[in-house]
Design a protein around this motif. Structure first.
Motif, PDB file in Angstrom:
ATOM      1  N   LYS A  52       0.820  -1.210   0.000  1.00 53.66           N
ATOM      2  CA  LYS A  52       0.000   0.000   0.000  1.00 53.66           C
ATOM      3  C   LYS A  52       0.856   1.264   0.000  1.00 53.66           C
ATOM      4  O   LYS A  52       0.510   2.266  -0.625  1.00 53.66           O
ATOM      5  CB  LYS A  52      -0.931  -0.011   1.207  1.00 53.66           C
ATOM      6  N   SER A  53       1.989   1.209   0.718  1.00 54.34           N
ATOM      7  CA  SER A  53       2.847   2.389   0.832  1.00 54.34           C
ATOM      8  C   SER A  53       3.909   2.462  -0.250  1.00 54.34           C
ATOM      9  O   SER A  53       4.529   3.516  -0.451  1.00 54.34           O
ATOM     10  CB  SER A  53       3.525   2.400   2.203  1.00 54.34           C
ATOM     11  N   GLY A  54       4.145   1.348  -0.926  1.00 58.39           N
ATOM     12  CA  GLY A  54       5.206   1.297  -1.920  1.00 58.39           C
ATOM     13  C   GLY A  54       6.579   1.087  -1.319  1.00 58.39           C
ATOM     14  O   GLY A  54       7.599   1.208  -2.013  1.00 58.39           O
ATOM     15  N   ALA A  55       6.618   0.744  -0.035  1.00 60.86           N
ATOM     16  CA  ALA A  55       7.894   0.560   0.660  1.00 60.86           C
ATOM     17  C   ALA A  55       8.487  -0.814   0.374  1.00 60.86           C
ATOM     18  O   ALA A  55       7.763  -1.779   0.096  1.00 60.86           O
ATOM     19  CB  ALA A  55       7.702   0.731   2.164  1.00 60.86           C
ATOM     20  N   ALA A  56       9.796  -0.906   0.469  1.00 58.75           N
ATOM     21  CA  ALA A  56      10.491  -2.180   0.332  1.00 58.75           C
ATOM     22  C   ALA A  56      10.525  -2.894   1.681  1.00 58.75           C
ATOM     23  O   ALA A  56      10.549  -2.256   2.736  1.00 58.75           O
ATOM     24  CB  ALA A  56      11.908  -1.959  -0.170  1.00 58.75           C
ATOM     25  N   LEU A  57      10.514  -4.197   1.647  1.00 53.71           N
ATOM     26  CA  LEU A  57      10.696  -4.993   2.860  1.00 53.71           C
ATOM     27  C   LEU A  57      12.188  -5.124   3.151  1.00 53.71           C
ATOM     28  O   LEU A  57      13.015  -5.015   2.242  1.00 53.71           O
ATOM     29  CB  LEU A  57      10.081  -6.378   2.679  1.00 53.71           C
ATOM     30  N   PRO A  58      12.558  -5.375   4.408  1.00 58.60           N
ATOM     31  CA  PRO A  58      13.976  -5.598   4.728  1.00 58.60           C
ATOM     32  C   PRO A  58      14.536  -6.750   3.896  1.00 58.60           C
ATOM     33  O   PRO A  58      13.895  -7.796   3.760  1.00 58.60           O
ATOM     34  CB  PRO A  58      13.947  -5.944   6.220  1.00 58.60           C
ATOM     35  N   ARG A  59      15.720  -6.557   3.337  1.00 54.95           N
ATOM     36  CA  ARG A  59      16.322  -7.572   2.481  1.00 54.95           C
ATOM     37  C   ARG A  59      16.948  -8.685   3.307  1.00 54.95           C
ATOM     38  O   ARG A  59      17.364  -8.475   4.457  1.00 54.95           O
ATOM     39  CB  ARG A  59      17.397  -6.938   1.588  1.00 54.95           C
TER      40      ARG A  59
END
Length: 205
Positions: free
Chosen positions: A183-190
């Motif tokens: 929803k936010s367009g954020a990346a998840l921690p790799r």
């Protein structure tokens, strides 16, 4: 970042056929898969549906059988692309890699079945192609297994794969965590192999 969601083998075989998903409970994992599909549709994230197809004489996923059909809740939802496969990885002998490249996808979120087989194989291949991979822990699932090498419960098998995925191949997240990121367009921690292997560098007591 341009995400796509890949929905792997959510077919009747895993619900009314010979491979009933055991962990996470299949109705729970199905609900999370559908949530991910709905979220993707709402936020213009392409959805790729994958269907495993075996010869008509096969005891599993026999082409044209009821067990081969997509679960009705998946089949009635909109998707951008349908890929039929005959091997574990959705990339093996399919058009998936070309389709993702043509649509400039750089991040692939994995849901569906089974955790250690088609999900893991697809996630590894995606990572090796340079894609960022997201692996939804509660929207995937598997069964207990036993062979001449030993036996493992569905929960043990599922959890072990999640640890391996998070170590080097995928960002493992719950459906709720993934939904918020989508929803936010954020990346998840790799994934971080250095952090994951910290116990190897801890002196034995």
């Amino acid at each position: 970042m341009k995400r796509a969601l890949i929905v792997i083998d959510v077919q009747n075989e895993y619900f009314t056929g010979n491979l009933p998903i055991a962990h996470p409970p299949r109705e729970e994992s199905l609900a999370n898969i559908l949530t991910a599909m709905d979220t993707a549709h709402e936020h213009d994230i392409p959805v790729i549906v994958v269907r495993h197809t075996a010869p008509v004489e096969s005891p599993l996923f026999a082409a044209g059988s009821d067990s081969w059909e997509l679960h009705q809740e998946v089949g009635r939802r909109p998707y951008s692309h349908l890929t039929d496969k005959s091997m574990a990885s959705a990339f093996a002998k399919t058009d998936l890699a070309e389709w993702l490249a043509a649509h400039e996808i750089d991040t692939l979120a994995v849901v569906g079945y089974m955790t250690q087989n088609c999900d893991e194989s697809t996630a590894r291949d995606a990572a090796h192609l340079g894609l960022a991979v997201e692996f939804l822990s509660d929207a995937t699932g598997t069964v207990a297994m036993s062979n001449r090498m030993g036996a493992v419960t569905a929960e043990e098998l599922h959890n072990h794969v999640l640890v391996v995925m998070e170590s080097n191949f995928a960002s493992v997240a719950t459906t709720a965590e993934w939904t918020a990121a989508a929803k936010s367009g954020a990346a998840l921690p790799r994934p971080n192999i250095w952090q994951s292997t910290a116990p190897a560098r801890t002196p034995l007591n």
